[in-house]
Design a protein around this motif. Sequence first.
Motif, PDB file in Angstrom:
ATOM      1  N   ILE A 106       0.849  -1.185   0.000  1.00 42.21           N
ATOM      2  CA  ILE A 106       0.000   0.000   0.000  1.00 42.21           C
ATOM      3  C   ILE A 106       0.891   1.244   0.000  1.00 42.21           C
ATOM      4  N   VAL A 107       0.269   2.381  -0.255  1.00 44.65           N
ATOM      5  CA  VAL A 107       0.982   3.664  -0.236  1.00 44.65           C
ATOM      6  C   VAL A 107       0.431   4.492   0.909  1.00 44.65           C
ATOM      7  N   ILE A 108       1.335   5.027   1.744  1.00 45.73           N
ATOM      8  CA  ILE A 108       0.904   5.839   2.889  1.00 45.73           C
ATOM      9  C   ILE A 108       1.790   7.084   3.007  1.00 45.73           C
ATOM     10  N   PRO A 109       1.302   8.106   3.703  1.00 45.05           N
ATOM     11  CA  PRO A 109       2.143   9.278   3.948  1.00 45.05           C
ATOM     12  C   PRO A 109       3.072   9.052   5.132  1.00 45.05           C
ATOM     13  N   MET A 110       4.331   9.377   4.953  1.00 45.00           N
ATOM     14  CA  MET A 110       5.267   9.438   6.061  1.00 45.00           C
ATOM     15  C   MET A 110       5.387  10.906   6.464  1.00 45.00           C
ATOM     16  N   GLU A 111       6.464  11.288   7.139  1.00 43.26           N
ATOM     17  CA  GLU A 111       6.569  12.672   7.602  1.00 43.26           C
ATOM     18  C   GLU A 111       6.611  13.679   6.451  1.00 43.26           C
ATOM     19  N   HIS A 112       7.418  13.392   5.435  1.00 46.03           N
ATOM     20  CA  HIS A 112       7.627  14.387   4.378  1.00 46.03           C
ATOM     21  C   HIS A 112       7.500  13.824   2.970  1.00 46.03           C
ATOM     22  N   SER A 113       7.057  12.586   2.840  1.00 43.75           N
ATOM     23  CA  SER A 113       6.891  11.990   1.510  1.00 43.75           C
ATOM     24  C   SER A 113       6.011  10.755   1.610  1.00 43.75           C
ATOM     25  N   TYR A 114       5.536  10.304   0.449  1.00 45.53           N
ATOM     26  CA  TYR A 114       4.735   9.083   0.402  1.00 45.53           C
ATOM     27  C   TYR A 114       5.650   7.879   0.251  1.00 45.53           C
ATOM     28  N   ALA A 115       5.198   6.753   0.816  1.00 47.97           N
ATOM     29  CA  ALA A 115       6.040   5.557   0.835  1.00 47.97           C
ATOM     30  C   ALA A 115       5.227   4.310   0.517  1.00 47.97           C
ATOM     31  N   TYR A 116       5.907   3.340  -0.088  1.00 49.61           N
ATOM     32  CA  TYR A 116       5.353   1.990  -0.182  1.00 49.61           C
ATOM     33  C   TYR A 116       5.561   1.313   1.165  1.00 49.61           C
ATOM     34  N   ILE A 117       4.628   0.450   1.525  1.00 47.96           N
ATOM     35  CA  ILE A 117       4.760  -0.242   2.793  1.00 47.96           C
ATOM     36  C   ILE A 117       4.119  -1.616   2.687  1.00 47.96           C
ATOM     37  N   CYS A 118       4.702  -2.597   3.386  1.00 43.77           N
ATOM     38  CA  CYS A 118       4.166  -3.953   3.358  1.00 43.77           C
ATOM     39  C   CYS A 118       4.686  -4.717   4.575  1.00 43.77           C
ATOM     40  N   ASP A 119       4.188  -5.924   4.753  1.00 46.02           N
ATOM     41  CA  ASP A 119       4.595  -6.783   5.858  1.00 46.02           C
ATOM     42  C   ASP A 119       6.071  -7.136   5.718  1.00 46.02           C
ATOM     43  N   ALA A 120       6.868  -6.830   6.730  1.00 48.97           N
ATOM     44  CA  ALA A 120       8.306  -7.083   6.661  1.00 48.97           C
ATOM     45  C   ALA A 120       8.630  -8.572   6.603  1.00 48.97           C
ATOM     46  N   PHE A 121       7.683  -9.414   6.997  1.00 48.68           N
ATOM     47  CA  PHE A 121       7.944 -10.850   7.053  1.00 48.68           C
ATOM     48  C   PHE A 121       7.384 -11.602   5.841  1.00 48.68           C
ATOM     49  N   LEU A 158       2.259  16.957   1.108  1.00 44.96           N
ATOM     50  CA  LEU A 158       2.995  16.873   2.370  1.00 44.96           C
ATOM     51  C   LEU A 158       3.991  18.022   2.476  1.00 44.96           C
ATOM     52  N   ARG A 159       4.205  18.481   3.697  1.00 46.53           N
ATOM     53  CA  ARG A 159       5.125  19.590   3.900  1.00 46.53           C
ATOM     54  C   ARG A 159       6.562  19.137   3.681  1.00 46.53           C
ATOM     55  N   LYS A 160       7.368  20.058   3.204  1.00 41.68           N
ATOM     56  CA  LYS A 160       8.776  19.757   3.002  1.00 41.68           C
ATOM     57  C   LYS A 160       9.481  19.641   4.348  1.00 41.68           C
ATOM     58  N   GLY A 161      10.520  18.848   4.379  1.00 41.77           N
ATOM     59  CA  GLY A 161      11.266  18.683   5.620  1.00 41.77           C
ATOM     60  C   GLY A 161      12.542  17.913   5.372  1.00 41.77           C
ATOM     61  N   PRO A 162      13.394  17.833   6.368  1.00 39.54           N
ATOM     62  CA  PRO A 162      14.687  17.163   6.222  1.00 39.54           C
ATOM     63  C   PRO A 162      14.550  15.654   6.141  1.00 39.54           C
ATOM     64  N   ILE A 163      15.553  15.025   5.564  1.00 35.03           N
ATOM     65  CA  ILE A 163      15.628  13.570   5.547  1.00 35.03           C
ATOM     66  C   ILE A 163      16.016  13.078   6.940  1.00 35.03           C
ATOM     67  N   SER A 164      15.907  11.789   7.153  1.00 38.44           N
ATOM     68  CA  SER A 164      16.256  11.245   8.463  1.00 38.44           C
ATOM     69  C   SER A 164      17.767  11.197   8.645  1.00 38.44           C
ATOM     70  N   THR A 165      18.186  11.304   9.874  1.00 36.82           N
ATOM     71  CA  THR A 165      19.588  11.067  10.228  1.00 36.82           C
ATOM     72  C   THR A 165      19.787   9.556  10.355  1.00 36.82           C
ATOM     73  N   VAL A 166      20.855   9.047   9.761  1.00 35.75           N
ATOM     74  CA  VAL A 166      21.117   7.606   9.778  1.00 35.75           C
ATOM     75  C   VAL A 166      22.315   7.322  10.676  1.00 35.75           C
ATOM     76  N   ILE A 167      22.105   6.417  11.619  1.00 36.07           N
ATOM     77  CA  ILE A 167      23.142   6.083  12.602  1.00 36.07           C
ATOM     78  C   ILE A 167      23.389   4.579  12.588  1.00 36.07           C
ATOM     79  N   GLU A 168      24.643   4.202  12.555  1.00 34.43           N
ATOM     80  CA  GLU A 168      25.015   2.796  12.716  1.00 34.43           C
ATOM     81  C   GLU A 168      25.519   2.619  14.140  1.00 34.43           C
ATOM     82  N   ALA A 169      24.986   1.625  14.827  1.00 38.65           N
ATOM     83  CA  ALA A 169      25.355   1.443  16.230  1.00 38.65           C
ATOM     84  C   ALA A 169      25.474  -0.038  16.552  1.00 38.65           C
TER      85      ALA A 169
END
Length: 214
Positions: free
Chosen positions: A29-44, A175-186
């Motif tokens: 399905i297609v849903i709104p995220m914070e600043h853009s639309y995204a495809y989404i589905c069951d991760a499993f 959707l309103r414009k906004g920054p991309i996410s910060t990506v952290i490896e931990a």
Amino acid sequence: MAKNIDLKKGELTRHVNKAAKAIADGFIIVIPMEHSYAYICDAFRADTVRAMHVLRGDPLFTAAQVIVGNVKTTEGIVREITPEIKGLMKNFWPGMVSLNLRPQLGLSWDLGDNNQLDRVSLRIPKAKFAKALVSQTGPLAVASASRKGMPSPKAMSDVMVLESDVALKFDNGNLRKGPISTVIEADETGVRVLRVGAISLAEIQKIVPGATGE
């Protein structure tokens, strides 16, 4: 034909239930995220995740991101949650911080990398509909509803996909414009900021003083 649902009309609970059923039935399905639309589905559902990658034209061994509804869910997905990782989750989730962590061995999923990367990118979204949905369904695979390398869609009209490729489109207008996410490896070796976005390195270092930048 994919049904377009206006999120500005009707009850949130009814919309979430429709989306959750489509996901449980194995659809994208297609849903709104914070600043853009995204495809989404069951991760499993590996076949559905693979179909999502095909829609985007992703190269082989591209791993989808996973969104979760709460921190406790990560305990079943991630091998080790250090005090530093806990601090990042507490301070920046829900929100625009993606954590690349080591997944539990033997998870019955394939996010697109054939389980070779030994990393899973996790986030709790702040977007109202996405957060309500994933809190009901459990972990969801997510990717920008655009072809690889193209701008992220800010309006449903920017989502260029055949109607037969997705089950439902949840439209929340432009959707309103906004920054991309910060990506952290931990992991147990430390915290590394791979991409600065909505949250700065300085903000990360307030929580984890030893965090390093790019």
